[in-house]
Motif scaffolding. Structure first.
Motif, short mmCIF file in Angstrom:
data_model
loop_
_atom_site.label_atom_id
_atom_site.label_comp_id
_atom_site.label_asym_id
_atom_site.label_seq_id
_atom_site.Cartn_x
_atom_site.Cartn_y
_atom_site.Cartn_z
N SER A 1 0.85 -1.20 0.00
CA SER A 1 0.00 0.00 0.00
C SER A 1 0.88 1.25 0.00
CB SER A 1 -0.91 -0.01 1.23
OG SER A 1 -1.72 1.12 1.23
N PRO A 2 1.44 1.59 -1.15
CA PRO A 2 2.32 2.76 -1.19
C PRO A 2 1.61 4.04 -0.80
CG PRO A 2 1.85 1.96 -3.40
CD PRO A 2 1.27 0.97 -2.45
N ASP A 3 0.30 4.09 -1.03
CA ASP A 3 -0.45 5.29 -0.65
C ASP A 3 -0.38 5.53 0.86
OD1 ASP A 3 -1.21 5.82 -3.23
OD2 ASP A 3 -3.15 4.82 -3.05
N THR A 4 -0.39 4.46 1.64
CA THR A 4 -0.37 4.60 3.09
C THR A 4 0.91 5.25 3.56
OG1 THR A 4 -1.79 2.67 3.32
CG2 THR A 4 -0.57 3.35 5.27
N ILE A 5 2.06 4.73 3.12
CA ILE A 5 3.34 5.30 3.53
C ILE A 5 3.45 6.74 3.03
CG2 ILE A 5 5.84 5.15 3.24
CD1 ILE A 5 4.85 3.05 5.09
N THR A 6 3.07 6.96 1.79
CA THR A 6 3.20 8.31 1.24
C THR A 6 2.25 9.28 1.94
OG1 THR A 6 1.72 7.73 -0.57
CG2 THR A 6 4.06 7.60 -1.01
#
Length: 128
Positions: A113-118
């Motif tokens: 979930s790259p959106d979460t980290i970003t």
């Protein structure tokens, strides 16, 4: 854990850019580059982030630096738990193995979930 280690004075409050710099530093150069590309930072944001990283200075200077970094990483992990993308790692005896697994967990969060980290990093950057 706050009561476990007694320190004198107060721990300085971290800016969003400092939090992001610590997390990106823990991720390592390759993952950090990917995250920054995914976030699409402006030149101004990138410069502020680089300055925050430089201003962290040599590590660790004192116990406050260690506690500060620990709190930032705990915040990122707690966010991962809330979103259901973090799985606890097993206890390991050697510090190097722990760091490798910890980086792997954050990398897994980034891949899943790259959106979460970003979003975590973007929220920190927006705090300033």
């Amino acid at each position: 854990m706050d009561n476990f280690i007694k320190i004198s004075g107060s721990i300085p409050k971290l800016s969003g850019y400092q939090k992001a710099a610590i997390l990106l530093g823990e991720l390592g150069p390759e993952a950090s580059k990917e995250v920054k590309e995914f976030i699409k930072l402006t030149q101004k944001e990138n410069k502020k982030l680089r300055n925050a990283f430089k201003n962290l200075g040599p590590y660790p200077r004192n116990i406050n630096d260690i506690i500060r970094e620990e709190k930032v990483l705990a915040e990122a992990i707690n966010y991962g738990k809330v979103k259901g993308i973090y799985t606890p790692i097993e206890k390991v005896d050697l510090q190097a193995q722990y760091l490798k697994k910890n980086q792997a967990q954050v990398s897994k969060m980034l891949n899943d979930s790259p959106d979460t980290i970003t979003n975590v990093i973007k929220n920190w950057l927006d705090q300033n």
